[in-house]
Design a protein around this motif. Structure first.
Motif, PDB file in Angstrom:
ATOM      1  N   SER A  58      77.255 -12.106  26.971  1.00 40.94           N
ATOM      2  CA  SER A  58      76.462 -10.781  26.518  1.00 40.94           C
ATOM      3  C   SER A  58      76.174  -9.933  27.669  1.00 40.94           C
ATOM      4  N   PRO A  59      75.460 -10.240  28.917  1.00 39.06           N
ATOM      5  CA  PRO A  59      75.190  -9.244  29.801  1.00 39.06           C
ATOM      6  C   PRO A  59      76.736  -8.873  30.743  1.00 39.06           C
ATOM      7  N   LEU A  60      77.561 -10.109  30.992  1.00 36.69           N
ATOM      8  CA  LEU A  60      78.684  -9.894  31.429  1.00 36.69           C
ATOM      9  C   LEU A  60      79.694  -8.847  30.745  1.00 36.69           C
ATOM     10  N   GLY A  61      79.726  -8.828  29.330  1.00 35.73           N
ATOM     11  CA  GLY A  61      80.404  -7.936  28.739  1.00 35.73           C
ATOM     12  C   GLY A  61      79.818  -6.526  28.760  1.00 35.73           C
ATOM     13  N   LEU A  62      78.615  -6.396  29.162  1.00 36.08           N
ATOM     14  CA  LEU A  62      77.853  -5.053  29.009  1.00 36.08           C
ATOM     15  C   LEU A  62      78.246  -4.486  30.364  1.00 36.08           C
ATOM     16  N   GLY A  63      78.729  -5.144  31.295  1.00 36.58           N
ATOM     17  CA  GLY A  63      79.009  -4.787  32.758  1.00 36.58           C
ATOM     18  C   GLY A  63      77.928  -5.210  33.683  1.00 36.58           C
ATOM     19  N   TYR A  64      76.831  -6.163  33.340  1.00 34.58           N
ATOM     20  CA  TYR A  64      75.958  -6.580  34.197  1.00 34.58           C
ATOM     21  C   TYR A  64      76.173  -7.993  34.993  1.00 34.58           C
ATOM     22  N   PRO A  65      76.350  -7.840  36.214  1.00 34.29           N
ATOM     23  CA  PRO A  65      76.824  -9.160  36.740  1.00 34.29           C
ATOM     24  C   PRO A  65      75.720 -10.174  36.714  1.00 34.29           C
ATOM     25  N   CYS A  66      75.916 -11.355  36.616  1.00 36.30           N
ATOM     26  CA  CYS A  66      74.998 -12.476  36.620  1.00 36.30           C
ATOM     27  C   CYS A  66      75.254 -13.283  37.664  1.00 36.30           C
ATOM     28  N   THR A  67      74.210 -13.596  38.623  1.00 33.66           N
ATOM     29  CA  THR A  67      74.473 -14.263  39.905  1.00 33.66           C
ATOM     30  C   THR A  67      73.499 -15.230  40.212  1.00 33.66           C
ATOM     31  N   HIS A  68      74.009 -16.288  40.811  1.00 31.88           N
ATOM     32  CA  HIS A  68      73.414 -17.564  41.015  1.00 31.88           C
ATOM     33  C   HIS A  68      72.060 -17.192  42.104  1.00 31.88           C
ATOM     34  N   ASN A  69      70.871 -17.400  41.782  1.00 32.86           N
ATOM     35  CA  ASN A  69      69.954 -17.150  42.807  1.00 32.86           C
ATOM     36  C   ASN A  69      68.829 -17.954  42.897  1.00 32.86           C
ATOM     37  N   PRO A  70      69.303 -19.146  43.708  1.00 34.70           N
ATOM     38  CA  PRO A  70      68.216 -20.292  43.672  1.00 34.70           C
ATOM     39  C   PRO A  70      67.037 -20.029  44.448  1.00 34.70           C
ATOM     40  N   GLN A  71      66.020 -20.713  43.695  1.00 34.38           N
ATOM     41  CA  GLN A  71      64.611 -20.389  44.391  1.00 34.38           C
ATOM     42  C   GLN A  71      64.168 -21.982  44.541  1.00 34.38           C
ATOM     43  N   PRO A  72      63.251 -21.849  45.659  1.00 35.17           N
ATOM     44  CA  PRO A  72      62.493 -22.991  46.018  1.00 35.17           C
ATOM     45  C   PRO A  72      61.962 -23.803  44.792  1.00 35.17           C
ATOM     46  N   GLY A  73      62.521 -24.960  44.658  1.00 35.62           N
ATOM     47  CA  GLY A  73      62.032 -25.772  43.517  1.00 35.62           C
ATOM     48  C   GLY A  73      62.745 -25.198  42.216  1.00 35.62           C
ATOM     49  N   ASN A  74      63.584 -24.382  42.092  1.00 32.95           N
ATOM     50  CA  ASN A  74      64.472 -23.992  41.041  1.00 32.95           C
ATOM     51  C   ASN A  74      65.931 -23.756  41.442  1.00 32.95           C
ATOM     52  N   ASN A  75      66.626 -24.681  41.501  1.00 34.12           N
ATOM     53  CA  ASN A  75      67.952 -24.408  41.986  1.00 34.12           C
ATOM     54  C   ASN A  75      68.688 -23.657  40.765  1.00 34.12           C
ATOM     55  N   ALA A  76      68.210 -23.552  39.581  1.00 35.94           N
ATOM     56  CA  ALA A  76      68.985 -23.014  38.334  1.00 35.94           C
ATOM     57  C   ALA A  76      68.767 -21.795  38.307  1.00 35.94           C
TER      58      ALA A  76
END
Lengths: 123, 171
Positions: free
Chosen positions: A80-98
């Motif tokens: 959905s966001p990708l199709g609307l031109g919004y990149p989705c990037t992995h952005n791991p945070q301390p305690g949350n790799n997802a």
């Protein structure tokens, strides 16, 4: 380090409050008997780089929800966001790799993200 | 409340007036020692408009209890300006009859400390955003959630809001 490439096949979790405080339903509406987040849950604040989500493939609902008594999860396809031109990037945070970001100001697409919800998970 | 109750006669001292809101009737005994029920009244909080109004009013005033990070993603507390303006708008919607017009009206806190009204009907999907400073933006969507109109509105020009809603619903 970010090492997961989010594709259109991925699904993303967005947490939303389900508590009935302060007095009535706050951030959700009832659709077919389920608590569903409103578009306001998908709007970035000024100054934010993007909208925080978790990558479903890298977590579980139990971990992602953090506090099951007070929060639920809305699942949306990354397509959905990708199709609307919004990149989705992995952005791991301390305690949350997802952790990931739907990059940019999501206010213009918040309604579409809400409509794209494929599943709502509450415990 | 339907006006189907039988006329009843009650004995009352002269010059006695009493209102019985619970059963929705007004009694008057001005010149006789008994009098017929002369007027039916539905208390405001029993009407559908009143119920919706008080529900949303409670919800809006309750937003002041939301603490920072209330959404777990660092949301801001709701500003007092946004709450004040939201209550003004709610009063306007009630006066205009919008709360009983067939349009589903709801209100939600926003992550930036503002408040958003949502308007949904068969061929209407719209939002009115109140930012933390109290500034208003009306947003109209098509059936797919695409924005087809985004328009600032002044609080003293709320008639524009009614126009947008009516034009869309009756288009």
């Amino acid at each position: 380090m970010p090492n997961y490439i989010i594709t259109a096949e991925d699904f993303l979790y967005r947490r939303f409050p389900i508590m009935d405080e302060p007095r009535f339903q706050v951030f959700f509406e009832i659709k077919d008997g389920k608590k569903v987040p409103t578009s306001a849950a998908f709007k970035t604040k000024p100054g934010e780089d993007g909208l925080s989500v978790d990558i479903k493939a890298l977590t579980t609902p139990e971990i992602s929800v953090i506090d099951a008594a007070n929060y639920g999860l809305a699942e949306i396809p990354a397509s959905s966001p990708l199709g609307l031109g919004y990149p989705c990037t992995h952005n791991p945070q301390p305690g949350n790799n997802a952790h990931a970001l739907i990059v940019g100001d999501t206010n213009p697409i918040a309604k579409k993200l809400k409509k794209a919800i494929t599943n709502v998970i509450t415990f | 409340m339907e006006k189907t109750a039988k006329q009843i006669t009650v004995a009352l001292p002269a010059d006695t007036a009493m209102e019985m809101f619970v059963i929705g009737a007004t009694f008057s005994a001005a010149t006789e020692n008994y009098h017929r029920v002369t007027e039916y009244k539905t208390p405001e909080y029993f009407s559908s408009s009143g119920m919706k109004y008080f529900e949303l009013n409670d919800k809006i005033t309750g937003f002041e209890n939301l603490k920072a990070n209330w959404d777990s993603y660092n949301a801001d507390p709701i500003s007092s300006s946004a709450i004040t303006i939201a209550l003004e708008i709610l009063d306007f919607l009630k006066r205009e009859g919008t709360l009983t017009s067939g349009i589903e009206v709801n209100v939600f806190p926003m992550r930036d400390g503002g408040i958003q009204f949502e308007f949904e009907a068969e061929n209407l999907s719209a939002e009115l955003e109140i930012n933390p400073n109290g500034d208003l933006t009306f947003i109209l969507f098509n059936n797919h959630g695409d924005i087809i109109l985004k328009q600032p509105i002044k609080i003293y020009e709320l008639s524009e809001l009614s126009s947008y809603l009516e034009e869309t619903v009756y288009a």
